[in-house]
Design a protein around this motif. Structure first.
Motif, PDB file in Angstrom:
ATOM      1  N   HIS A 197       0.848  -1.197   0.000  1.00 45.93           N
ATOM      2  CA  HIS A 197       0.000   0.000   0.000  1.00 45.93           C
ATOM      3  C   HIS A 197       0.883   1.245   0.000  1.00 45.93           C
ATOM      4  CE1 HIS A 197      -3.752   2.205   0.687  1.00 45.93           C
ATOM      5  NE2 HIS A 197      -3.067   2.960   1.539  1.00 45.93           N
ATOM      6  N   ILE A 198       1.112   1.781  -1.191  1.00 42.23           N
ATOM      7  CA  ILE A 198       1.842   3.035  -1.356  1.00 42.23           C
ATOM      8  C   ILE A 198       1.011   3.923  -2.271  1.00 42.23           C
ATOM      9  CG2 ILE A 198       4.157   2.126  -0.927  1.00 42.23           C
ATOM     10  CD1 ILE A 198       4.536   1.925  -3.981  1.00 42.23           C
ATOM     11  N   ALA A 199       1.131   5.233  -2.096  1.00 46.87           N
ATOM     12  CA  ALA A 199       0.299   6.152  -2.867  1.00 46.87           C
ATOM     13  C   ALA A 199       0.945   6.602  -4.166  1.00 46.87           C
ATOM     14  CB  ALA A 199      -0.045   7.379  -2.023  1.00 46.87           C
ATOM     15  N   SER A 200       2.265   6.573  -4.232  1.00 49.37           N
ATOM     16  CA  SER A 200       2.970   7.214  -5.339  1.00 49.37           C
ATOM     17  C   SER A 200       3.925   6.273  -6.066  1.00 49.37           C
ATOM     18  CB  SER A 200       3.768   8.399  -4.774  1.00 49.37           C
ATOM     19  OG  SER A 200       4.631   8.941  -5.734  1.00 49.37           O
ATOM     20  N   LEU A 201       4.039   6.467  -7.364  1.00 48.02           N
ATOM     21  CA  LEU A 201       5.034   5.738  -8.138  1.00 48.02           C
ATOM     22  C   LEU A 201       6.430   6.018  -7.586  1.00 48.02           C
ATOM     23  CD1 LEU A 201       5.666   3.948 -10.628  1.00 48.02           C
ATOM     24  CD2 LEU A 201       5.852   6.058 -11.950  1.00 48.02           C
ATOM     25  N   PHE A 202       6.615   7.208  -7.050  1.00 44.79           N
ATOM     26  CA  PHE A 202       7.921   7.593  -6.532  1.00 44.79           C
ATOM     27  C   PHE A 202       8.249   6.918  -5.208  1.00 44.79           C
ATOM     28  CE2 PHE A 202       6.347  10.896  -9.343  1.00 44.79           C
ATOM     29  CZ  PHE A 202       7.363  10.898 -10.282  1.00 44.79           C
ATOM     30  N   ASP A 203       7.271   6.272  -4.593  1.00 48.45           N
ATOM     31  CA  ASP A 203       7.495   5.500  -3.373  1.00 48.45           C
ATOM     32  C   ASP A 203       7.772   4.029  -3.669  1.00 48.45           C
ATOM     33  OD1 ASP A 203       7.013   7.769  -1.825  1.00 48.45           O
ATOM     34  OD2 ASP A 203       4.876   7.300  -1.588  1.00 48.45           O
ATOM     35  N   ALA A 204       7.594   3.618  -4.911  1.00 50.53           N
ATOM     36  CA  ALA A 204       7.796   2.220  -5.295  1.00 50.53           C
ATOM     37  C   ALA A 204       9.289   1.900  -5.375  1.00 50.53           C
ATOM     38  CB  ALA A 204       7.136   1.947  -6.640  1.00 50.53           C
ATOM     39  N   THR A 205       9.624   0.696  -4.968  1.00 47.80           N
ATOM     40  CA  THR A 205      11.008   0.233  -5.108  1.00 47.80           C
ATOM     41  C   THR A 205      11.264  -0.103  -6.575  1.00 47.80           C
ATOM     42  OG1 THR A 205      10.456  -2.098  -4.789  1.00 47.80           O
ATOM     43  CG2 THR A 205      10.924  -0.788  -2.785  1.00 47.80           C
ATOM     44  N   ALA A 206      12.510  -0.270  -6.916  1.00 47.02           N
ATOM     45  CA  ALA A 206      12.854  -0.666  -8.285  1.00 47.02           C
ATOM     46  C   ALA A 206      12.196  -2.001  -8.635  1.00 47.02           C
ATOM     47  CB  ALA A 206      14.372  -0.744  -8.451  1.00 47.02           C
ATOM     48  N   ALA A 207      12.174  -2.930  -7.698  1.00 44.32           N
ATOM     49  CA  ALA A 207      11.548  -4.233  -7.943  1.00 44.32           C
ATOM     50  C   ALA A 207      10.042  -4.093  -8.149  1.00 44.32           C
ATOM     51  CB  ALA A 207      11.851  -5.189  -6.789  1.00 44.32           C
ATOM     52  N   GLU A 208       9.403  -3.223  -7.387  1.00 46.84           N
ATOM     53  CA  GLU A 208       7.963  -2.994  -7.569  1.00 46.84           C
ATOM     54  C   GLU A 208       7.686  -2.356  -8.918  1.00 46.84           C
ATOM     55  OE1 GLU A 208       6.325  -2.409  -3.013  1.00 46.84           O
ATOM     56  OE2 GLU A 208       7.480  -0.767  -3.936  1.00 46.84           O
ATOM     57  N   ARG A 209       8.485  -1.366  -9.313  1.00 45.95           N
ATOM     58  CA  ARG A 209       8.291  -0.739 -10.628  1.00 45.95           C
ATOM     59  C   ARG A 209       8.465  -1.767 -11.740  1.00 45.95           C
ATOM     60  NH1 ARG A 209      11.251   3.320  -8.059  1.00 45.95           N
ATOM     61  NH2 ARG A 209      13.128   2.757  -9.234  1.00 45.95           N
ATOM     62  N   GLU A 210       9.454  -2.631 -11.602  1.00 45.65           N
ATOM     63  CA  GLU A 210       9.672  -3.688 -12.596  1.00 45.65           C
ATOM     64  C   GLU A 210       8.453  -4.606 -12.683  1.00 45.65           C
ATOM     65  OE1 GLU A 210      12.582  -7.519 -13.236  1.00 45.65           O
ATOM     66  OE2 GLU A 210      13.412  -5.769 -12.224  1.00 45.65           O
ATOM     67  N   ALA A 211       7.902  -4.988 -11.540  1.00 47.58           N
ATOM     68  CA  ALA A 211       6.717  -5.854 -11.523  1.00 47.58           C
ATOM     69  C   ALA A 211       5.516  -5.153 -12.134  1.00 47.58           C
ATOM     70  CB  ALA A 211       6.419  -6.304 -10.095  1.00 47.58           C
ATOM     71  N   LEU A 212       5.332  -3.869 -11.809  1.00 43.71           N
ATOM     72  CA  LEU A 212       4.213  -3.107 -12.359  1.00 43.71           C
ATOM     73  C   LEU A 212       4.290  -3.043 -13.877  1.00 43.71           C
ATOM     74  CD1 LEU A 212       4.186  -0.162  -9.791  1.00 43.71           C
ATOM     75  CD2 LEU A 212       2.377  -1.877 -10.070  1.00 43.71           C
ATOM     76  N   PHE A 213       5.464  -2.720 -14.397  1.00 39.81           N
ATOM     77  CA  PHE A 213       5.592  -2.571 -15.844  1.00 39.81           C
ATOM     78  C   PHE A 213       5.574  -3.922 -16.567  1.00 39.81           C
ATOM     79  CE2 PHE A 213       6.619   1.700 -14.528  1.00 39.81           C
ATOM     80  CZ  PHE A 213       5.911   2.431 -15.465  1.00 39.81           C
ATOM     81  N   ALA A 214       6.004  -4.985 -15.887  1.00 38.59           N
ATOM     82  CA  ALA A 214       5.880  -6.320 -16.486  1.00 38.59           C
ATOM     83  C   ALA A 214       4.408  -6.693 -16.644  1.00 38.59           C
ATOM     84  CB  ALA A 214       6.614  -7.349 -15.630  1.00 38.59           C
ATOM     85  N   LEU A 215       3.597  -6.402 -15.622  1.00 38.26           N
ATOM     86  CA  LEU A 215       2.161  -6.691 -15.725  1.00 38.26           C
ATOM     87  C   LEU A 215       1.479  -5.769 -16.725  1.00 38.26           C
ATOM     88  CD1 LEU A 215       0.974  -7.523 -12.099  1.00 38.26           C
ATOM     89  CD2 LEU A 215       1.182  -9.056 -14.057  1.00 38.26           C
ATOM     90  N   LEU A 216       1.914  -4.523 -16.793  1.00 36.59           N
ATOM     91  CA  LEU A 216       1.374  -3.599 -17.789  1.00 36.59           C
ATOM     92  C   LEU A 216       1.594  -4.174 -19.189  1.00 36.59           C
ATOM     93  CD1 LEU A 216       0.152  -0.663 -18.094  1.00 36.59           C
ATOM     94  CD2 LEU A 216       2.511   0.067 -18.473  1.00 36.59           C
ATOM     95  N   SER A 217       2.786  -4.653 -19.445  1.00 37.46           N
ATOM     96  CA  SER A 217       3.100  -5.253 -20.753  1.00 37.46           C
ATOM     97  C   SER A 217       2.292  -6.525 -20.988  1.00 37.46           C
ATOM     98  CB  SER A 217       4.597  -5.572 -20.846  1.00 37.46           C
ATOM     99  OG  SER A 217       5.339  -4.380 -20.859  1.00 37.46           O
ATOM    100  N   ARG A 218       2.142  -7.333 -19.960  1.00 39.26           N
ATOM    101  CA  ARG A 218       1.374  -8.576 -20.093  1.00 39.26           C
ATOM    102  C   ARG A 218      -0.086  -8.285 -20.432  1.00 39.26           C
ATOM    103  NH1 ARG A 218       1.130 -13.318 -15.505  1.00 39.26           N
ATOM    104  NH2 ARG A 218      -0.380 -14.639 -16.568  1.00 39.26           N
ATOM    105  N   CYS A 219      -0.671  -7.303 -19.747  1.00 40.11           N
ATOM    106  CA  CYS A 219      -2.063  -6.935 -20.025  1.00 40.11           C
ATOM    107  C   CYS A 219      -2.196  -6.342 -21.423  1.00 40.11           C
ATOM    108  CB  CYS A 219      -2.579  -5.967 -18.968  1.00 40.11           C
ATOM    109  SG  CYS A 219      -2.821  -6.732 -17.357  1.00 40.11           S
TER     110      CYS A 219
END
Length: 134
Positions: free
Chosen positions: A50-72
């Motif tokens: 539970h984080i509010a901002s992209l800027f609070d995401a870790t590098a690993a979280e950003r990687e996971a987010l963008f991997a799912l974005l690409s998958r979708c």
């Protein structure tokens, strides 16, 4: 800063999403069908934490987010969708209403709006049609 009236993690719809909205997941992120889709196939990519901002995401979280974005995106492309808007509302003034980071993947189809040029610029309608301004 996110509006304080926005639910905390205990009341967050992304921390405990409805099972029927789950599209796919990774250890650090989920892809969910948007409960109020702008177009068919509109989905949200959210971190599990539970984080509010992209800027609070870790590098690993950003990687996971963008991997799912690409998958979708690939799933939607197999259904014939070729164009997309991708957006993040960062903070209350930008329209964030749930204080849990979420990326919108919005499928776009020819003719779904009268004038698609300008894309996200239409959040300020009087400035969106920059090509008409001299």
């Amino acid at each position: 800063m996110v509006n304080s009236s926005i639910p905390s993690a205990s009341a967050c719809p992304f921390c405990q999403p409805a099972a029927e909205l789950l599209l796919c997941e990774r250890p650090l992120a989920l892809a969910l069908a948007d409960r109020y889709p702008l177009t068919p196939g509109h989905c949200l990519i959210v971190p599990r934490r539970h984080i509010a901002s992209l800027f609070d995401a870790t590098a690993a979280e950003r990687e996971a987010l963008f991997a799912l974005l690409s998958r979708c995106r690939e799933r939607l492309r197999r259904q014939g969708v070729v164009d997309f808007n991708i957006g993040i509302n960062e903070g209350a003034a930008a329209g964030q209403t749930i204080a849990h980071l979420h990326l919108h993947l919005i499928p776009r189809r020819s003719g779904d709006v009268a004038e698609p040029r300008g894309g996200v610029r239409w959040i300020f309608p009087d400035r969106a049609a920059y090509w008409e301004q001299s």
